[in-house]
Motif scaffolding. Structure first.
Motif, PDB file in Angstrom:
ATOM      1  N   GLY A   1      49.248  33.803  29.627  1.00 20.83           N
ATOM      2  CA  GLY A   1      49.320  32.742  30.601  1.00 20.83           C
ATOM      3  C   GLY A   1      48.125  32.663  31.477  1.00 20.83           C
ATOM      4  N   GLU A   2      47.641  33.600  32.016  1.00 21.00           N
ATOM      5  CA  GLU A   2      46.784  33.686  32.883  1.00 21.00           C
ATOM      6  C   GLU A   2      45.231  33.693  32.387  1.00 21.00           C
ATOM      7  N   SER A   3      44.465  33.184  33.255  1.00 18.46           N
ATOM      8  CA  SER A   3      42.982  33.199  32.733  1.00 18.46           C
ATOM      9  C   SER A   3      42.378  34.717  33.007  1.00 18.46           C
ATOM     10  N   TRP A   4      41.550  35.119  32.218  1.00 22.00           N
ATOM     11  CA  TRP A   4      41.183  36.280  32.252  1.00 22.00           C
ATOM     12  C   TRP A   4      40.071  36.509  33.556  1.00 22.00           C
ATOM     13  N   ARG A   5      40.724  36.636  34.587  1.00 20.11           N
ATOM     14  CA  ARG A   5      39.654  36.764  35.716  1.00 20.11           C
ATOM     15  C   ARG A   5      39.905  38.171  36.587  1.00 20.11           C
TER      16      ARG A   5
ATOM     17  N   PHE B   1      44.463  30.644  26.457  1.00 22.76           N
ATOM     18  CA  PHE B   1      45.219  30.754  27.586  1.00 22.76           C
ATOM     19  C   PHE B   1      45.562  29.337  28.302  1.00 22.76           C
ATOM     20  N   THR B   2      46.566  29.438  29.403  1.00 22.82           N
ATOM     21  CA  THR B   2      47.211  28.186  29.698  1.00 22.82           C
ATOM     22  C   THR B   2      47.091  27.865  31.215  1.00 22.82           C
TER      23      THR B   2
ATOM     24  N   MET C   1      39.571  28.861  35.375  1.00 24.93           N
ATOM     25  CA  MET C   1      38.655  29.216  34.390  1.00 24.93           C
ATOM     26  C   MET C   1      38.372  30.832  34.435  1.00 24.93           C
ATOM     27  N   PRO C   2      38.143  31.400  33.384  1.00 28.73           N
ATOM     28  CA  PRO C   2      37.869  33.099  33.150  1.00 28.73           C
ATOM     29  C   PRO C   2      36.527  33.682  33.802  1.00 28.73           C
ATOM     30  N   SER C   3      36.694  34.609  34.114  1.00 24.36           N
ATOM     31  CA  SER C   3      35.691  35.279  34.858  1.00 24.36           C
ATOM     32  C   SER C   3      35.756  36.764  34.816  1.00 24.36           C
ATOM     33  N   ASN C   4      34.880  37.322  33.706  1.00 21.19           N
ATOM     34  CA  ASN C   4      34.942  38.733  33.516  1.00 21.19           C
ATOM     35  C   ASN C   4      33.881  39.280  32.425  1.00 21.19           C
TER      36      ASN C   4
ATOM     37  N   PRO D   1      50.894  39.246  25.523  1.00 19.95           N
ATOM     38  CA  PRO D   1      51.946  39.863  26.751  1.00 19.95           C
ATOM     39  C   PRO D   1      52.996  38.772  26.548  1.00 19.95           C
ATOM     40  N   MET D   2      54.350  39.385  27.026  1.00 19.87           N
ATOM     41  CA  MET D   2      55.656  38.319  26.927  1.00 19.87           C
ATOM     42  C   MET D   2      55.787  37.746  28.231  1.00 19.87           C
ATOM     43  N   TYR D   3      56.099  36.345  28.119  1.00 19.94           N
ATOM     44  CA  TYR D   3      56.277  35.631  29.296  1.00 19.94           C
ATOM     45  C   TYR D   3      57.735  35.014  29.215  1.00 19.94           C
ATOM     46  N   TYR D   4      57.974  34.536  30.633  1.00 21.60           N
ATOM     47  CA  TYR D   4      59.047  33.906  30.943  1.00 21.60           C
ATOM     48  C   TYR D   4      59.001  32.629  30.413  1.00 21.60           C
TER      49      TYR D   4
END
Length: 434
Positions: free
Chosen positions: A11-15, A41-42, A46-49, A143-146
């Protein structure tokens, strides 16, 4: 050497400046010599890694517009766009403001409507199929989400690739040990449980954060499971503070959801009572949670408790070095206690690494309390009525603060050493591929 490929669905962007992104980097930073990464991802951000460079974005910020116009949505991102897109998001965040507002309300009906919109939206596109098949992952990490739509994406990709899926759960998305008088809440809970069980049929391995969660999930999901602990660098000696400050600084760095702010308010009240004649203790609060007038009223009197707003994770670590005690809190309300009882905040490991004593204020039934108490790694308070007494004791015997700083560090050495945990993690992923 041809690297193996891991596809992450999250769900989260990879930041690395967000908690979810920080967890991904913590897990996979040592994998880069042997593996490459792509992510679906949703989150609108934007990602930042420094690890992943290939992304497909199914933005939840666009889902309503696409649904109303009966259009497909989702696109592959180009690495040259990340910085520009990130700057645009920061300068003009209006596209996702509605989403942030609704999430903050957290009404059960919102989750129902969100699921209906996603169910009717056209996210399953030829572009997504091409992205997944062209990348051709060796293993999937999801990962498991709601959110039910995340489960649908997981199942779609698993069925499309026929590759093994590894998952990771940090909150309770399965059991009925919850409290709510809303029929809509229980309708959502039933749907979530049904989706978790359906998605789990694709799991080759499920990581939990606590032994309690593993023991409750195993009989229902019947999949291979392990406890996965966040890691830290606990080599050498902890960076202890030689003398306690005057006043004694207690610092909290984290969000205020699940009514954690109410526990912080109880702490602030206890500090105010102790400080009647002079300022002996101060509470410093840093949070990503938007600061409202209500929060200011409860948590910032300008003297005993200070609500200091948002800082980066790098800045937060610097702030920790100036504190005497670092803080973990949970709500004591029934609904929130049940909601978080199986959760284990990854920030606790960050607290162990600060070289400061940990003060944990949470109920006896919560996983963090059970863990920290059994390891004797924190000063644990299981009743808000005991907060003032505990603080007065620490003022009288301040040497105990460093004693618990050492105990927290030693717990990190025993259970969260990066070399040991990542060695096991590497072995698990290799077994998924070979």
């Amino acid at each position: 050497m041809n690297k193996k490929r891991i596809l992450i669905i999250s769900g989260e962007s990879w930041r690395e400046d967000s908690n979810g992104g920080n967890v991904l980097s913590n897990l996979f930073s040592t994998f880069t010599d042997e593996y490459e990464f792509a992510q679906i991802f949703t989150n609108p951000a934007m990602p930042s890694n420094s690890i992943c460079a290939k992304y497909f974005h199914i933005s939840e910020g666009e889902v309503i517009k696409a649904f109303l116009k009966n259009q497909t949505f989702g696109r592959e991102l180009q690495s040259s766009d990340y910085l520009i897109q990130d700057e645009l998001t920061i300068k003009n965040p209006s596209s996702s403001n509605w989403l942030t507002f609704l999430k903050k309300l957290n009404f059960p009906i919102f989750h129902t409507l969100q699921d209906l919109i996603w169910r009717g939206s056209k996210w399953q596109t030829p572009e997504l199929e091409k992205f997944v098949l062209d990348y051709n992952p060796d293993v999937i990490f999801a990962p498991m989400y709601y959110s039910l739509f995340m489960h649908r994406i997981d199942r779609y990709v698993a069925e499309l690739t026929n590759k093994k899926l590894v998952s990771y759960v940090s909150d309770d998305h399965l059991t009925f040990r919850q409290f709510s008088i809303s029929p809509v809440y229980w309708f959502n809970r039933l749907l979530l449980r049904k989706n978790v069980i359906a998605t789990a049929k694709h799991y080759s391995l499920l990581y939990t954060m606590t032994q309690e969660q593993l023991e409750e999930y195993q009989p229902v999901l019947k999949v291979p499971m392990k406890v996965l602990k966040k890691t830290g660098n606990f080599e050498g000696v902890p960076p202890l503070k030689t003398d306690c400050g005057n006043p004694l600084i207690i610092m909290y760095g984290g969000n205020l959801i699940y009514n954690r702010f109410k526990t912080l308010h109880k702490l602030a009240q206890a500090i105010k009572e102790i400080n009647q004649n002079e300022i002996k203790i101060q509470l410093h609060i840093y949070t990503q949670t938007p600061i409202t007038e209500k929060l200011k009223l409860l948590l910032d009197d300008g003297q005993n408790s200070l609500l200091l707003g948002k800082v980066s994770m790098e800045q937060l670590n610097i702030k920790y070095s100036g504190a005497d005690l670092v803080l973990h809190v949970e709500s004591f309300e029934l609904k929130q206690r049940l909601l978080t009882r199986l959760s284990f905040s990854t920030k606790i490991i960050d607290l162990m690494h600060t070289g400061r004593g940990i003060l944990a204020i949470c109920s006896k039934e919560s996983s963090p309390y059970k863990y920290l108490k059994s390891e004797d790694a924190a000063i644990c308070v299981a009743d808000v009525s005991e907060i003032k007494k505990t603080l007065q004791h620490l003022l009288e015997f301040p040497e105990q603060i460093n004693e618990y700083a050492i105990k927290a560090w030693e717990c990190g050495v025993r259970n969260h050493d990066a070399k040991i945990v990542t060695k096991d993690l590497h072995a698990d992923f290799k077994s998924m591929i070979n």
